[in-house]
Design a protein around this motif. Structure first.
Motif, PDB file in Angstrom:
ATOM      1  N   ARG A   1      12.210   0.245  -6.921  1.00  0.00           N
ATOM      2  CA  ARG A   1      11.098  -0.726  -6.814  1.00  0.00           C
ATOM      3  C   ARG A   1      11.454  -1.860  -5.869  1.00  0.00           C
ATOM      4  O   ARG A   1      10.660  -2.275  -5.028  1.00  0.00           O
ATOM      5  N   LEU A   2      12.668  -2.368  -6.025  1.00  0.00           N
ATOM      6  CA  LEU A   2      13.119  -3.464  -5.154  1.00  0.00           C
ATOM      7  C   LEU A   2      13.158  -3.028  -3.704  1.00  0.00           C
ATOM      8  O   LEU A   2      12.713  -3.737  -2.803  1.00  0.00           O
ATOM      9  N   TYR A   3      13.731  -1.846  -3.487  1.00  0.00           N
ATOM     10  CA  TYR A   3      13.854  -1.325  -2.130  1.00  0.00           C
ATOM     11  C   TYR A   3      12.467  -1.149  -1.516  1.00  0.00           C
ATOM     12  O   TYR A   3      12.223  -1.536  -0.365  1.00  0.00           O
ATOM     13  N   ALA A   4      11.542  -0.609  -2.307  1.00  0.00           N
ATOM     14  CA  ALA A   4      10.206  -0.314  -1.795  1.00  0.00           C
ATOM     15  C   ALA A   4       9.408  -1.588  -1.502  1.00  0.00           C
ATOM     16  O   ALA A   4       8.466  -1.572  -0.721  1.00  0.00           O
ATOM     17  N   ALA A   5       9.803  -2.687  -2.111  1.00  0.00           N
ATOM     18  CA  ALA A   5       9.034  -3.930  -1.941  1.00  0.00           C
ATOM     19  C   ALA A   5       9.235  -4.571  -0.566  1.00  0.00           C
ATOM     20  O   ALA A   5       8.428  -5.374  -0.128  1.00  0.00           O
ATOM     21  N   HIS A   6      10.328  -4.219   0.122  1.00  0.00           N
ATOM     22  CA  HIS A   6      10.654  -4.897   1.383  1.00  0.00           C
ATOM     23  C   HIS A   6      10.925  -3.889   2.500  1.00  0.00           C
ATOM     24  O   HIS A   6      11.414  -2.800   2.245  1.00  0.00           O
ATOM     25  N   TYR A   7      10.678  -4.351   3.724  1.00  0.00           N
ATOM     26  CA  TYR A   7      11.133  -3.576   4.885  1.00  0.00           C
ATOM     27  C   TYR A   7      12.570  -3.992   5.154  1.00  0.00           C
ATOM     28  O   TYR A   7      12.814  -5.041   5.727  1.00  0.00           O
ATOM     29  N   PHE A   8      13.531  -3.190   4.726  1.00  0.00           N
ATOM     30  CA  PHE A   8      14.916  -3.613   4.868  1.00  0.00           C
ATOM     31  C   PHE A   8      15.555  -3.191   6.188  1.00  0.00           C
ATOM     32  O   PHE A   8      16.665  -3.573   6.466  1.00  0.00           O
TER      33      PHE A   8
ATOM     34  N   GLY B   1       0.795  -1.233   0.000  1.00  0.00           N
ATOM     35  CA  GLY B   1       0.000   0.000   0.000  1.00  0.00           C
ATOM     36  C   GLY B   1       0.819   1.270   0.000  1.00  0.00           C
ATOM     37  O   GLY B   1       1.848   1.377  -0.657  1.00  0.00           O
ATOM     38  N   SER B   2       0.350   2.234   0.801  1.00  0.00           N
ATOM     39  CA  SER B   2       0.953   3.568   0.755  1.00  0.00           C
ATOM     40  C   SER B   2       2.395   3.543   1.264  1.00  0.00           C
ATOM     41  O   SER B   2       3.228   4.351   0.841  1.00  0.00           O
ATOM     42  N   ASP B   3       2.678   2.601   2.155  1.00  0.00           N
ATOM     43  CA  ASP B   3       4.041   2.455   2.666  1.00  0.00           C
ATOM     44  C   ASP B   3       5.025   2.198   1.534  1.00  0.00           C
ATOM     45  O   ASP B   3       6.136   2.734   1.510  1.00  0.00           O
ATOM     46  N   ARG B   4       4.565   1.358   0.617  1.00  0.00           N
ATOM     47  CA  ARG B   4       5.411   0.979  -0.515  1.00  0.00           C
ATOM     48  C   ARG B   4       5.645   2.180  -1.433  1.00  0.00           C
ATOM     49  O   ARG B   4       6.764   2.430  -1.869  1.00  0.00           O
ATOM     50  N   TRP B   5       4.567   2.914  -1.680  1.00  0.00           N
ATOM     51  CA  TRP B   5       4.689   4.105  -2.551  1.00  0.00           C
ATOM     52  C   TRP B   5       5.596   5.152  -1.934  1.00  0.00           C
ATOM     53  O   TRP B   5       6.384   5.802  -2.612  1.00  0.00           O
ATOM     54  N   ARG B   6       5.464   5.302  -0.606  1.00  0.00           N
ATOM     55  CA  ARG B   6       6.301   6.283   0.092  1.00  0.00           C
ATOM     56  C   ARG B   6       7.786   5.924  -0.050  1.00  0.00           C
ATOM     57  O   ARG B   6       8.623   6.751  -0.362  1.00  0.00           O
ATOM     58  N   ALA B   7       8.085   4.632   0.164  1.00  0.00           N
ATOM     59  CA  ALA B   7       9.479   4.174   0.077  1.00  0.00           C
ATOM     60  C   ALA B   7      10.002   4.320  -1.352  1.00  0.00           C
ATOM     61  O   ALA B   7      11.158   4.693  -1.573  1.00  0.00           O
ATOM     62  N   PHE B   8       9.135   4.037  -2.332  1.00  0.00           N
ATOM     63  CA  PHE B   8       9.513   4.151  -3.742  1.00  0.00           C
ATOM     64  C   PHE B   8       9.857   5.615  -4.069  1.00  0.00           C
ATOM     65  O   PHE B   8      10.922   5.911  -4.651  1.00  0.00           O
TER      66      PHE B   8
END
Ligand SMILES: C[S@@+](CC[C@H](N)C(=O)[O-])C[C@H]1O[C@@H](n2cnc3c(N)ncnc32)[C@H](O)[C@@H]1O
Length: 251
Positions: free
Chosen positions: A217-224, A195-202
């Motif tokens: 995209r890769l970075y946004a896909a995971h909680y690193f 959701g929005s968390d992913r968009w924010r990270a992207f």
């Protein structure tokens, strides 16, 4: 987690002591307590005895790795840092001695791009490698290139500082060019972002480095958190890959 008294004191005071006993700020250069605990967990879980790190500084990551080795029943840890004397006044090596862990430790005071090829030539192999040296892309890529060859199958790599575009780009290289050789170890880093968390990270990643779309995209896909943990599941021989001689995968 078992944390040794030297580490406990450093986290309590946020200082390290130089050879004369003068306090110096331990942070921000050193690993935070939570990243250190994650490092300890990865090493204990990997259950290997040979570890390597690029970037010793004040020895905080080394102390976590050494403690994990000792709690696992022993091993040998190698650190590489060209500036151990010049910038860090020998404090990393000194802290290892203060913790009484010097017998299972050695340090090369040279750049990793000189030491790692030598270790490879000496046929050394490792179960765990921590990459936290010069974070510029070409240095990190070289650290990974040699790490890839020095690491046993079943071993783990930890890449520190995922907030840096160069480290995200390195992960993007691994994802596109070593597919099938590494598995993201989600026990230690990241579940999936949604959701929005992913968009924010992207958006945050693209803002830092606008053209790195795949990396973002890769970075946004995971909680690193602040690190990536990869398990090596298959050996990669660059001379024997299936791809064409002029193979190139954009990353
Ligand atoms: C962020 S600090 C490492 C912190 C340390 N891992 C810790 O948490 O305690 C980065 C380190 O990389 C070292 N470094 C810089 N260039 C290097 C190189 N070419 N090879 C190996 N280490 C390098 C620096 O001297 C510095 O100590």
């Amino acid at each position: 987690m078992m944390i040794n008294t030297v580490l406990e004191e450093i986290y309590r005071t946020e200082k390290v002591l130089d050879p004369e006993g003068t306090p110096k700020d331990a942070f921000p250069v050193s690993l935070s307590r939570s990243d250190g605990e994650a490092l300890y967990d990865v090493v204990t879980h990997t259950n290997g005895s040979r570890t390597l790190e690029v970037g010793l500084a004040y020895g905080i990551s080394a102390l976590h790795i050494l403690q994990a080795l000792q709690d696992n029943g022993g091993g040998a840890h190698t650190a590489v840092d060209p500036y151990q004397q010049k910038w860090w006044n020998g404090i990393g090596v000194l802290n290892v001695k203060r913790a009484g862990l010097q017998d299972i430790f050695r340090c090369f005071v040279e750049p990793s791009y000189m030491v790692l090829p030598r270790l490879l030539g000496d046929k050394e192999r490792y179960d765990f490698i921590f990459i936290d040296g010069n974070h510029r892309f070409e240095f990190s890529l070289l650290d990974f290139f040699y790490t890839d060859r020095l690491l046993q199958t079943g071993g783990r790599i930890m890449l520190h500082d995922t907030w840096m575009p160069s480290i995200r780009k390195l992960f993007s290289f691994i994802d596109t060019n070593r597919r099938g050789c590494y598995r993201l170890d989600t026990r230690f880093c990241g579940g999936n972002r949604t959701g929005s968390d992913r968009w924010r990270a992207f958006a945050q990643a693209l803002k830092a480095s606008p053209l790195d779309i795949h990396a973002a995209r890769l970075y946004a896909a995971h909680y690193f958190h602040n690190y990536i943990v990869l398990e090596k599941i298959q050996e990669h021989d660059p001379e024997k890959i299936d791809a064409e001689w002029n193979f190139y995968a954009a990353f």
